[in-house]
Scaffold this motif. Structure first.
Motif, mmCIF file in Angstrom:
data_model
loop_
_atom_site.group_PDB
_atom_site.id
_atom_site.type_symbol
_atom_site.label_atom_id
_atom_site.label_comp_id
_atom_site.label_asym_id
_atom_site.label_seq_id
_atom_site.Cartn_x
_atom_site.Cartn_y
_atom_site.Cartn_z
ATOM 1 N N GLU A 116 -8.385 12.934 -10.471
ATOM 2 C CA GLU A 116 -9.111 11.868 -11.150
ATOM 3 C C GLU A 116 -10.552 11.777 -10.638
ATOM 4 O O GLU A 116 -11.502 11.611 -11.410
ATOM 5 N N MET A 117 -10.702 11.874 -9.329
ATOM 6 C CA MET A 117 -12.025 11.774 -8.736
ATOM 7 C C MET A 117 -12.961 12.841 -9.266
ATOM 8 O O MET A 117 -14.106 12.563 -9.647
ATOM 9 N N VAL A 155 -6.830 4.226 -2.209
ATOM 10 C CA VAL A 155 -6.141 4.351 -3.481
ATOM 11 C C VAL A 155 -4.749 3.754 -3.392
ATOM 12 O O VAL A 155 -4.118 3.776 -2.348
ATOM 13 N N ASP A 190 -3.157 13.907 -7.402
ATOM 14 C CA ASP A 190 -3.483 13.208 -8.649
ATOM 15 C C ASP A 190 -4.772 12.410 -8.503
ATOM 16 O O ASP A 190 -5.612 12.376 -9.422
ATOM 17 N N ARG A 191 -4.939 11.726 -7.365
ATOM 18 C CA ARG A 191 -6.152 10.940 -7.152
ATOM 19 C C ARG A 191 -7.383 11.842 -7.083
ATOM 20 O O ARG A 191 -8.449 11.523 -7.616
ATOM 21 N N GLN A 206 0.367 3.077 -0.575
ATOM 22 C CA GLN A 206 -1.072 2.837 -0.580
ATOM 23 C C GLN A 206 -1.709 3.738 0.458
ATOM 24 O O GLN A 206 -1.229 3.842 1.585
ATOM 25 N N GLY A 220 -4.638 2.836 -9.095
ATOM 26 C CA GLY A 220 -5.940 3.471 -9.176
ATOM 27 C C GLY A 220 -6.788 3.251 -7.940
ATOM 28 O O GLY A 220 -6.286 2.864 -6.894
ATOM 29 N N PHE A 221 -8.085 3.483 -8.092
ATOM 30 C CA PHE A 221 -8.996 3.436 -6.957
ATOM 31 C C PHE A 221 -9.530 2.041 -6.693
ATOM 32 O O PHE A 221 -9.696 1.245 -7.603
ATOM 33 N N ASP A 233 0.664 12.221 -5.152
ATOM 34 C CA ASP A 233 -0.262 11.100 -5.353
ATOM 35 C C ASP A 233 -1.684 11.476 -4.947
ATOM 36 O O ASP A 233 -2.650 11.167 -5.656
ATOM 37 N N VAL A 234 -1.809 12.115 -3.794
ATOM 38 C CA VAL A 234 -3.143 12.477 -3.304
ATOM 39 C C VAL A 234 -3.802 13.481 -4.237
ATOM 40 O O VAL A 234 -4.986 13.332 -4.595
ATOM 41 N N ALA A 254 -1.065 4.006 -5.378
ATOM 42 C CA ALA A 254 -0.422 4.996 -6.237
ATOM 43 C C ALA A 254 -0.350 4.581 -7.694
ATOM 44 O O ALA A 254 -0.637 5.354 -8.587
#
Length: 220
Positions: free
Chosen positions: A43-44, A207, A39-40, A187, A212-213, A36-37, A209
């Motif tokens: 995206e960032m 974020v 992936d975030r 979360q 999104g942000f 998850d981290v 999971a």
């Protein structure tokens, strides 16, 4: 760590496990947190508007802090000017013989001590700067490292290189996993050092999971 099942190793709040003073007894899968981290972060760094939002927050906070520092410095400069003026008056009285030695001994040393303290306070204040810029190469390099980490996480036996881990730590200072009820999505709060991509300050983004942000908030 809290053992493992067929889905992989799990973690639990260490305070809850060791003392019971935390009520969060939820279990979390390590590999899910990692995925998850990553992936975030992918995206960032794929969408620089999020980084731009960090920088705007940083600029706003920097301006506020700079204004406070200028006010503080102004107060100290005025206080120093007043102390210097009082010392000058006493020295003038001594030269004209209009003040007793006992009075000089009682009044002058505290004023000198205050003068030195104010001078030291002013000298210790760092120069105020509102300049900040994104370093495109640093952003690109970190994006590449995140992609590499994503590939590594596909193989449970693989380990990131020391250089890659260092690059990750230069941007990410910590990951907070919030309490949840069974079945609820994970979360997180990802805390990151902007110094790796922009300036020497701490920022954060929350974020969820599957959702999104959330926007960055004040209090960098």
């Amino acid at each position: 760590m809290y053992g493992a099942d067929r889905n992989g190793p799990r973690v639990i709040c260490s305070t809850h496990k060791e003392s019971g003073s935390c009520s969060n007894n939820a279990r979390y899968y390590v590999e899910k947190i990692e995925r998850d981290v990553i992936d975030r972060l992918r995206e960032m760094f794929a969408d620089t508007s999020i980084i731009d939002a960090y920088v705007e927050e940083y600029k706003a906070e920097s301006k506020r802090i700079a204004a406070e520092r200028r006010n503080s410095r102004g107060d100290r400069e005025r206080a120093l000017a007043q102390v210097l003026e009082r010392i000058a008056r006493i020295i003038d009285q001594v030269s004209r013989g209009t003040i007793d030695d006992d009075d000089v001994a009682a009044v002058l040393p505290p004023l000198k001590a205050e003068r030195e303290k104010l001078k030291a306070d002013l000298a210790a204040q760092a120069p105020v700067s509102n300049v900040i810029e994104i370093k495109p190469r640093a952003v690109t390099k970190f994006r590449e490292d995140v992609e590499s980490l994503a590939e590594i996480l596909k193989d449970r036996g693989a380990e990131p290189t020391v250089e890659m881990a260092k690059a990750f730590r230069e941007v990410v200072s910590g990951v907070i996993v919030y309490p949840r009820a069974p079945g609820d999505p994970y979360q997180y709060e990802i805390k990151g050092w902007l110094s790796g991509i922009a300036g020497p300050d701490l920022s954060a983004v929350v974020v969820v999971a599957e959702e999104g942000f959330e926007p960055p908030t004040q209090g960098l």
